[in-house]
Design an enzyme around this catalytic site. Structure first.
Site, PDB file in Angstrom:
ATOM      1  N   PHE A 156       0.943  -1.217   0.001  1.00  9.68           N
ATOM      2  CA  PHE A 156       0.175  -0.099   0.007  1.00  9.68           C
ATOM      3  C   PHE A 156       0.977   1.373  -0.114  1.00  9.68           C
ATOM      4  CE2 PHE A 156       0.838  -0.072   4.561  1.00  9.68           C
ATOM      5  CZ  PHE A 156       0.964   1.246   4.722  1.00  9.68           C
ATOM      6  N   LYS A 180      -1.062  -7.362  -9.315  1.00  9.42           N
ATOM      7  CA  LYS A 180      -2.049  -7.472  -8.155  1.00  9.42           C
ATOM      8  C   LYS A 180      -1.809  -6.335  -7.090  1.00  9.42           C
ATOM      9  CE  LYS A 180      -2.928  -8.446  -4.327  1.00  9.42           C
ATOM     10  NZ  LYS A 180      -3.350  -7.473  -3.376  1.00  9.42           N
ATOM     11  N   GLU A 183      -4.837  -3.655  -2.068  1.00  4.33           N
ATOM     12  CA  GLU A 183      -6.187  -3.513  -2.299  1.00  4.33           C
ATOM     13  C   GLU A 183      -6.765  -2.319  -1.337  1.00  4.33           C
ATOM     14  OE1 GLU A 183      -4.610  -5.834  -0.715  1.00  4.33           O
ATOM     15  OE2 GLU A 183      -5.452  -7.056   0.930  1.00  4.33           O
ATOM     16  N   ARG A 184      -5.557  -1.850  -0.476  1.00  5.71           N
ATOM     17  CA  ARG A 184      -6.023  -0.714   0.114  1.00  5.71           C
ATOM     18  C   ARG A 184      -5.932   0.531  -0.497  1.00  5.71           C
ATOM     19  NH1 ARG A 184      -2.654  -1.658   5.619  1.00  5.71           N
ATOM     20  NH2 ARG A 184      -1.329  -3.551   4.599  1.00  5.71           N
ATOM     21  N   SER A 233       5.409  -6.928   3.408  1.00  4.50           N
ATOM     22  CA  SER A 233       5.950  -7.232   4.579  1.00  4.50           C
ATOM     23  C   SER A 233       6.613  -8.583   4.468  1.00  4.50           C
ATOM     24  CB  SER A 233       4.602  -7.281   5.733  1.00  4.50           C
ATOM     25  OG  SER A 233       3.743  -8.392   5.112  1.00  4.50           O
ATOM     26  N   CYS A 288       9.771   1.874   3.475  1.00  8.65           N
ATOM     27  CA  CYS A 288      10.540   0.688   3.775  1.00  8.65           C
ATOM     28  C   CYS A 288      11.929   1.415   4.107  1.00  8.65           C
ATOM     29  CB  CYS A 288      10.161  -0.299   2.855  1.00  8.65           C
ATOM     30  SG  CYS A 288      11.117   0.288   1.161  1.00  8.65           S
TER      31      CYS A 288
HETATM   32  P1  NAD Z   1       1.661  -6.439   2.943  1.00  4.66           P
HETATM   33  O1  NAD Z   1       2.499  -7.586   3.025  1.00  4.66           O
HETATM   34  O2  NAD Z   1       0.356  -6.674   4.051  1.00  4.66           O
HETATM   35  O3  NAD Z   1       0.746  -6.571   1.495  1.00  4.66           O
HETATM   36  C1  NAD Z   1       1.618  -6.653   0.427  1.00  4.66           C
HETATM   37  C2  NAD Z   1       0.933  -7.399  -0.747  1.00  4.66           C
HETATM   38  O4  NAD Z   1       0.774  -8.807  -0.391  1.00  4.66           O
HETATM   39  C3  NAD Z   1      -0.520  -6.647  -0.859  1.00  4.66           C
HETATM   40  O5  NAD Z   1      -0.701  -6.687  -2.195  1.00  4.66           O
HETATM   41  C4  NAD Z   1      -1.700  -7.658  -0.341  1.00  4.66           C
HETATM   42  O6  NAD Z   1      -2.602  -7.845  -1.034  1.00  4.66           O
HETATM   43  C5  NAD Z   1      -0.705  -9.015  -0.319  1.00  4.66           C
HETATM   44  N1  NAD Z   1      -1.132  -9.892   0.718  1.00  4.66           N
HETATM   45  C6  NAD Z   1      -1.386  -9.437   2.089  1.00  4.66           C
HETATM   46  N2  NAD Z   1      -1.609 -10.613   2.860  1.00  4.66           N
HETATM   47  C7  NAD Z   1      -1.142 -11.643   2.236  1.00  4.66           C
HETATM   48  C8  NAD Z   1      -1.296 -13.035   2.417  1.00  4.66           C
HETATM   49  N3  NAD Z   1      -1.790 -13.819   3.704  1.00  4.66           N
HETATM   50  N4  NAD Z   1      -1.131 -13.851   1.598  1.00  4.66           N
HETATM   51  C9  NAD Z   1      -0.754 -13.444   0.254  1.00  4.66           C
HETATM   52  N5  NAD Z   1      -0.752 -12.044  -0.127  1.00  4.66           N
HETATM   53  C10 NAD Z   1      -1.002 -11.275   0.693  1.00  4.66           C
HETATM   54  O7  NAD Z   1       2.225  -5.015   3.069  1.00  4.66           O
HETATM   55  P2  NAD Z   1       1.742  -3.738   3.287  1.00  4.66           P
HETATM   56  O8  NAD Z   1       1.252  -3.593   4.486  1.00  4.66           O
HETATM   57  O9  NAD Z   1       0.713  -3.598   2.100  1.00  4.66           O
HETATM   58  O10 NAD Z   1       2.993  -2.904   2.981  1.00  4.66           O
HETATM   59  C11 NAD Z   1       3.947  -2.516   4.029  1.00  4.66           C
HETATM   60  C12 NAD Z   1       4.866  -3.411   3.962  1.00  4.66           C
HETATM   61  O11 NAD Z   1       5.752  -3.521   2.796  1.00  4.66           O
HETATM   62  C13 NAD Z   1       5.949  -2.942   5.052  1.00  4.66           C
HETATM   63  O12 NAD Z   1       6.559  -4.150   5.527  1.00  4.66           O
HETATM   64  C14 NAD Z   1       7.249  -2.214   4.122  1.00  4.66           C
HETATM   65  O13 NAD Z   1       8.585  -2.513   4.898  1.00  4.66           O
HETATM   66  C15 NAD Z   1       7.211  -3.148   2.968  1.00  4.66           C
HETATM   67  N6  NAD Z   1       7.725  -2.526   1.936  1.00  4.66           N
HETATM   68  C16 NAD Z   1       8.927  -3.025   1.694  1.00  4.66           C
HETATM   69  C17 NAD Z   1       9.657  -2.497   0.662  1.00  4.66           C
HETATM   70  C18 NAD Z   1      11.070  -2.779  -0.048  1.00  4.66           C
HETATM   71  O14 NAD Z   1      11.506  -2.636  -0.836  1.00  4.66           O
HETATM   72  N7  NAD Z   1      11.652  -3.778   0.910  1.00  4.66           N
HETATM   73  C19 NAD Z   1       9.091  -1.176  -0.157  1.00  4.66           C
HETATM   74  C20 NAD Z   1       7.762  -0.996   0.329  1.00  4.66           C
HETATM   75  C21 NAD Z   1       7.136  -1.537   1.177  1.00  4.66           C
END
Ligand code: NAD
Length: 507
Positions: A156, A180, A183-184, A233, A288
């Site tokens: 997100f 994909k 969704e937020r 994450s 991040c």
């Molecule tokens: P998230 O992991 O909750 O979601 C990321 C994606 O995974 C979304 O598209 C979501 O729909 C999907 N997803 C969520 N739960 C899932 C599950 N159980 N099974 C399969 N798919 C699932 O992350 P977020 O809250 O949207 O974003 C924040 C996180 O992203 C933070 O941890 C941040 O550090 C990380 N991030 C990392 C980088 C990097 O380059 N390392 C860059 C940006 C964000």
């Protein structure tokens, strides 16, 4: 603005070059975080809907991969112009669903745009290697070919930039793509796909399906999907890496972070205080590469930093993106706000010194907004959850250590290894830090050392699963596979013989 009084806008998927209504019967809420109210609903794709998008992307692959690279990148040149033209509209879409200020949104779109510009150079980057006469009459050469259908799963916090880390390069390399997004905040990625069509991309080459775990699991197991790029994450990324590779896909999963900024006693403290302000609280800490820990070498830097941060934080203007003077917006949803405030409570329970408490901040006209004020903890210990866990909000922890060696050790021992920085005037210390610290991206007097598009972005340890960082040269390697050809041609020329096709004298 109250939730009940708002007419919800329904979002869609973008498949086959057009908007498609969701048929799955499940929907997710999209908030305007400045009001803490749901304003849109997004369809959550079923397995069948995702399968359909993958099928179309697979069908489009032979023609798109056979299109000369020089022609493919014409689409990227056009896309770059369209992003510039639509910058205000795209930023508004980002800010209204994510909450960040418009300046911040534009900055992140510009970072994505730089990857589009990098992707314009793929014909040069796809050039292979050639060795003539590796044996008598034998030549050897290599080329990089696209993989097929690639998928992107994005977080997100950067709804424009992170998708643009992926699809422009994948597509310029000759792949087709299913995105994909989170969704937020899905509106901006949907709009980017429309702009790609407007830029001349053939239908089906880029498809956007909205969804949750069901959509992701479909992508992870569909044998037609060759590669998955994930950013999000760590628990989700680790799952995606293992599931995806178990299904024989190439996976790069960029994950969570806890970025430490080491402040040495000789640091320029004005520079360090300004750096912390932007790096810890910009985008409400939802980056991040945000600095979430300051490691003070000795007590001097911590004491001075707190003293210097105090007036800066006092005057920090927290507000909605519609307020042009706002410097920090809300966090993304009421759940995110509750999660962050929960960590502030834990920090107090664990015995850290709460120097500044961001809970309970009240913004006039936005009383239900997801605002959390800038928070500072001092005397944080490495066994505390506020130190160990990624909070992903405007919460800074200050850890005091006795020596530079201890600073290098704790930074290196943290489970995450995304970014770090050292603030010092001592070149020796800076050089040693760059050499020894176990982190993927390192800054010297630069708090957020994000590599530009023509370098590659990626952390170490539990901040990246897989073998490739994203965009830059590693991105090209990720989205292509290497083929090496060894060829022998009968060489009769020295005997005076000639090949038939030369006899007409035309060649
Ligand atoms: P998230 O992991 O909750 O979601 C990321 C994606 O995974 C979304 O598209 C979501 O729909 C999907 N997803 C969520 N739960 C899932 C599950 N159980 N099974 C399969 N798919 C699932 O992350 P977020 O809250 O949207 O974003 C924040 C996180 O992203 C933070 O941890 C941040 O550090 C990380 N991030 C990392 C980088 C990097 O380059 N390392 C860059 C940006 C964000």
């Amino acid at each position: 603005m109250k939730h009940e009084s708002i007419k919800l806008q329904s979002l869609h998927h973008y498949v086959g070059g057009r908007r498609i209504e969701g048929q799955g019967g499940r929907f997710g809420d999209v908030y305007n975080p400045a009001h803490g109210a749901v304003t849109k609903r997004v369809p959550l794709a079923s397995r069948e809907e995702v399968g359909q998008a993958v099928a179309l992307a697979a069908e489009a692959f032979p023609a798109w991969s056979a299109t000369p690279a020089g022609r493919r990148v014409q689409v990227m040149y056009n896309f770059r112009d369209l992003i510039r033209l639509h910058m205000d509209e795209l930023a508004e879409l980002v800010s209204s669903e994510h909450g960040k200020t418009l300046d911040d949104a534009k900055g992140s779109i510009t970072r994505g745009l730089e990857v589009v510009e990098f992707a314009c150079g793929t014909p040069q980057l796809l050039k292979g290697e050639y060795s003539a006469s590796v044996a008598a009459g034998v030549d050897s050469w290599s080329m990089r070919q696209p993989l097929g259908v690639c998928a992107g799963i994005t977080p997100f916090n950067f709804p424009a930039m992170v998708p643009m880390w992926m699809f422009p390069l994948a597509i310029a390399c000759g792949n087709t793509f299913v995105l994909k997004p989170s969704e937020r905040d899905p509106s901006c990625p949907l709009r980017l796909a429309e702009l790609m069509s407007e830029a001349g991309l053939p239908d089906n080459v880029l498809n956007v399906v909205n969804g949750d775990k069901e959509a992701v699991d479909t992508l992870l197991t569909d044998p037609r999907v060759q590669a998955i790029s994930f950013v999000g994450s760590t628990p989700v990324g680790e799952y995606i890496y293992h599931q995806g590779t178990a299904h024989n896909k190439r996976v790069q999963a960029l994950c969570g972070a806890k970025n430490h900024m080491v402040v040495m006693p000789d640091a320029d403290m004005d520079q360090a205080a300004d750096a912390v302000l932007g790096a810890a609280y910009g985008s409400a800490g939802e980056r991040c590469m945000a600095v979430s820990v300051v490691v003070s070498v000795g007590d001097g830097p911590a004491d001075r930093l707190i003293e210097m941060l105090e007036p800066r934080l006092e005057s920090l203007n927290v507000g909605p993106y519609t307020d042009e003077t706002a410097e920090m917006g809300p966090v993304v949803t009421p759940d995110a706000k509750a999660w962050i405030e929960g960590y502030i409570a834990k920090g107090v329970d664990e015995g850290a010194a709460l120097v500044r408490d961001g809970r309970g901040i009240r913004i006039e006209g936005h009383e239900d907004g997801c605002f959390v004020g800038a928070t500072v903890f001092d005397h944080v210990r490495t066994d505390m959850s506020i130190y160990r866990d990624e909070i992903f909000g405007p919460v800074l922890s200050i850890v005091r250590v006795d020596s530079y060696e201890e600073a290098v050790r704790i930074v290196s021992e943290h489970e995450f290894g995304n970014g770090t920085a050292i603030f010092t005037k001592d070149g020796d210390a800076a050089r040693d830090f760059c050499d020894r610290v176990q982190i993927g991206m390192v800054g010297v007097n630069v708090p957020i050392p994000v590599p530009l598009a023509y370098h590659s972005f990626g952390g170490w340890k539990r901040s990246l699963f897989g073998d490739h960082a994203i965009h830059g040269p590693e991105g090209v390697r990720f989205y292509t596979k290497l083929k090496t050809v060894t060829s022998r041609w009968p060489s009769g020329i020295k005997d005076g013989a000639v090949f038939n096709f030369r006899q007409g004298g035309e060649h």
